[in-house]
Design a protein around this motif. Structure first.
Motif, PDB file in Angstrom:
ATOM      1  N   LYS B  73      22.742   9.584 -33.791  1.00  0.00           N
ATOM      2  CA  LYS B  73      23.733   9.121 -32.984  1.00  0.00           C
ATOM      3  C   LYS B  73      23.176   9.602 -31.490  1.00  0.00           C
ATOM      4  O   LYS B  73      23.342   8.691 -30.513  1.00  0.00           O
ATOM      5  CB  LYS B  73      24.994   9.994 -33.163  1.00  0.00           C
ATOM      6  N   ASN B  74      22.389  10.727 -31.276  1.00  0.00           N
ATOM      7  CA  ASN B  74      21.913  11.052 -30.199  1.00  0.00           C
ATOM      8  C   ASN B  74      20.795  10.155 -29.708  1.00  0.00           C
ATOM      9  O   ASN B  74      20.529   9.771 -28.608  1.00  0.00           O
ATOM     10  CB  ASN B  74      21.287  12.440 -30.262  1.00  0.00           C
ATOM     11  N   LEU B  75      20.020   9.744 -30.795  1.00  0.00           N
ATOM     12  CA  LEU B  75      19.060   8.681 -30.347  1.00  0.00           C
ATOM     13  C   LEU B  75      19.811   7.224 -29.779  1.00  0.00           C
ATOM     14  O   LEU B  75      19.211   6.850 -28.543  1.00  0.00           O
ATOM     15  CB  LEU B  75      18.196   8.339 -31.625  1.00  0.00           C
ATOM     16  N   GLU B  76      20.637   6.725 -30.616  1.00  0.00           N
ATOM     17  CA  GLU B  76      21.363   5.856 -30.095  1.00  0.00           C
ATOM     18  C   GLU B  76      21.913   5.647 -28.570  1.00  0.00           C
ATOM     19  O   GLU B  76      21.868   5.041 -27.879  1.00  0.00           O
ATOM     20  CB  GLU B  76      22.491   5.424 -30.912  1.00  0.00           C
ATOM     21  N   LYS B  77      22.428   7.038 -28.352  1.00  0.00           N
ATOM     22  CA  LYS B  77      22.960   7.431 -26.924  1.00  0.00           C
ATOM     23  C   LYS B  77      21.886   7.405 -25.863  1.00  0.00           C
ATOM     24  O   LYS B  77      22.241   6.937 -24.794  1.00  0.00           O
ATOM     25  CB  LYS B  77      24.014   8.440 -27.163  1.00  0.00           C
ATOM     26  N   THR B  78      21.079   7.941 -26.506  1.00  0.00           N
ATOM     27  CA  THR B  78      19.865   8.148 -25.418  1.00  0.00           C
ATOM     28  C   THR B  78      19.117   6.800 -24.934  1.00  0.00           C
ATOM     29  O   THR B  78      19.061   6.618 -23.678  1.00  0.00           O
ATOM     30  CB  THR B  78      18.845   9.230 -25.920  1.00  0.00           C
ATOM     31  N   ILE B  79      19.149   6.022 -25.875  1.00  0.00           N
ATOM     32  CA  ILE B  79      18.415   4.487 -25.511  1.00  0.00           C
ATOM     33  C   ILE B  79      19.355   3.735 -24.692  1.00  0.00           C
ATOM     34  O   ILE B  79      19.011   3.195 -23.721  1.00  0.00           O
ATOM     35  CB  ILE B  79      17.962   3.655 -26.910  1.00  0.00           C
ATOM     36  N   ASN B  80      20.669   3.896 -25.108  1.00  0.00           N
ATOM     37  CA  ASN B  80      21.714   3.187 -24.596  1.00  0.00           C
ATOM     38  C   ASN B  80      21.674   3.649 -23.090  1.00  0.00           C
ATOM     39  O   ASN B  80      22.019   2.652 -22.139  1.00  0.00           O
ATOM     40  CB  ASN B  80      22.983   3.455 -25.252  1.00  0.00           C
ATOM     41  N   TYR B  81      21.786   4.861 -22.939  1.00  0.00           N
ATOM     42  CA  TYR B  81      22.067   5.487 -21.749  1.00  0.00           C
ATOM     43  C   TYR B  81      20.880   4.995 -20.567  1.00  0.00           C
ATOM     44  O   TYR B  81      20.963   4.660 -19.475  1.00  0.00           O
ATOM     45  CB  TYR B  81      21.938   6.997 -21.468  1.00  0.00           C
ATOM     46  N   ILE B  82      19.795   4.958 -21.170  1.00  0.00           N
ATOM     47  CA  ILE B  82      18.425   4.523 -20.238  1.00  0.00           C
ATOM     48  C   ILE B  82      18.743   3.087 -19.983  1.00  0.00           C
ATOM     49  O   ILE B  82      18.365   2.815 -19.117  1.00  0.00           O
ATOM     50  CB  ILE B  82      16.948   4.944 -20.983  1.00  0.00           C
TER      51      ILE B  82
END
Lengths: 276, 276
Positions: B73-82
């Motif tokens: 989930k944190n990986l998804e959110k990080t990429i989405n944020y960038i």
């Protein structure tokens, strides 16, 4: 799970079959596709139907990661289901990971601790320190890519080194100095029995995980002849031919029939080679 | 993102820095650790603090997978944020994947479609058909392992083949016949500038992703001298030296300072080599 445990299971069940859980949502029978955790529901029925005829399950992580979070959940649930209900089956995370030391350590944590798999497939390109962190766990296995079943194995694996040996022979030989046969296995593709024979000569005591029987066309008799050792030493994987034996509501029965067919063939081969 | 876009960004911002998001929960400042999505909160602040000084971010999947579902989930959110807030930055999933064709296709779906990364690192051991499925996406990049920064690169990558060339040279040479420099880059470890020079001779037009500057001890000047080409051709990664520049509440400011220090050094090198 120890090497003696694996050999004992194989002798008891008269099968060295590993069922590959490469589950693709679009190939699941229509009646199951509506379920929220359809992939897990499918896997559960496949596992229940085939457990008698195999000694290992091998979910390939790509098929779960491609469904994002939902996929990762289905992978967790599948491994948990097998470990809870069929604790004597080896669970192999077919992940083909490998990175610098501090990173491989994280992958080891992901697969051995978080997901509770018994074994993980590892790619050798980055060498010893990329493999070592996976070797620090009791009763957990590293399955290193030696020779793979695809055509691309010709690009690098089969190239000859200056020493006269091929790259895949060198990978296997060097890796036998990294870990003994109670922690390390090798992937040796079923489509190349002559080369399995070469690898067996280099690593007489190690188990081989052999993909490529079934959809990829490998020949089980030839694999057995080239690869069996006195402790059996083979886990032969079939995925698509079992999972998708039928696309209808009878998929589990059809999967069981295909697994049984392979088990019978393996029983015959074990007897022929005087191993049972 | 096209090659021209990447070069333009580098020239405009006077930096070829890639920030590696290898975020370990235990190393996050204590005040953030209580948050449910602490890793994402940490990454978000790191990204906001460093975006000016870099052109790419590289989350390594191992550090997310090791935290299970929460990690994914944190990986998804990080990429989405960038991708949402800094659309001109290249997002590299450092995943080192690679499998037979139908399986690599699933990994490509996972990283290019589900996670929306711009690039993925791929391991070459399984050859062309394991890499090909990643090449079928517009404006997405494959970054193939050529020569890695760890000591294990001596085990196989640096072995000499019968042809007289080393394995890593052969991997790079062969891969240049698989895809042009607008789709393919190579990983070339910063700890071996002499070998970067050899790879540059084989692949003059390709971008190189260079890990190993910082915690691993690679020398930026030597890397620039060996690797820069007329379109810059380098993305140099630093992870731990930026992420953990301070373990206190000032971690983001400290990360920005370290990223700025590297940016300044890169600006000087770009000027020295008459590229800006």
């Amino acid at each position: 799970m120890t090497k003696a445990d694996i050999t004992a299971q194989i002798k008891c069940k008269r099968t060295f079959l590993c069922v590959g859980l490469d589950t693709v949502i679009e190939k699941i029978p229509v009646h199951l596709q509506k379920e929220k955790d359809a992939v897990f529901q499918f896997n559960k029925q496949i596992v229940d139907a085939t457990a008698k005829y195999c000694v290992a399950y091998k979910p390939n992580t790509a098929f779960y990661e491609s469904e994002g979070l939902e996929g990762w959940k289905n992978l967790e649930k599948t491994i948990n289901y097998i470990k809870t209900n069929y604790p004597q089956h080896l669970v192999i995370a077919d992940a083909k990971r490998g990175d610098i030391g501090n990173t491989s350590k994280r992958y080891a944590k992901a697969f051995f601790e978080k997901l509770n798999a018994d074994a993980i497939t590892v790619a050798p390109y980055m060498g010893f320190d990329s493999v070592e962190p996976f070797l620090g766990f009791d009763n957990k296995w590293v399955i290193l890519l030696g020779l793979t079943s695809n055509s691309g194995s010709e690009d690098f694996q089969q190239l000859n080194l200056k020493t006269g040996h091929s790259l895949f022979e060198t990978v296997v030989q060097k890796a036998t100095t990294w870990a003994a046969s109670d922690q390390l296995m090798f992937v040796t593709g079923a489509t190349k029995p002559d080369m399995i024979r070469k690898i067996r000569a280099i690593a007489p005591d190690y188990f081989f995980l052999v993909p490529g029987v079934g959809a990829q066309g490998g020949d089980l008799d030839a694999v057995a002849k080239a690869g069996l050792n006195k402790e059996i030493g083979l886990l032969v994987n079939a995925s698509r031919s079992i999972l998708y034996a039928s696309s209808g509501e009878d998929f589990a029965t059809a999967a069981a029939e295909e697994a049984l067919r392979l088990q019978k063939q393996m029983e015959m081969l074990l007897a022929k080679h005087q191993l049972i």
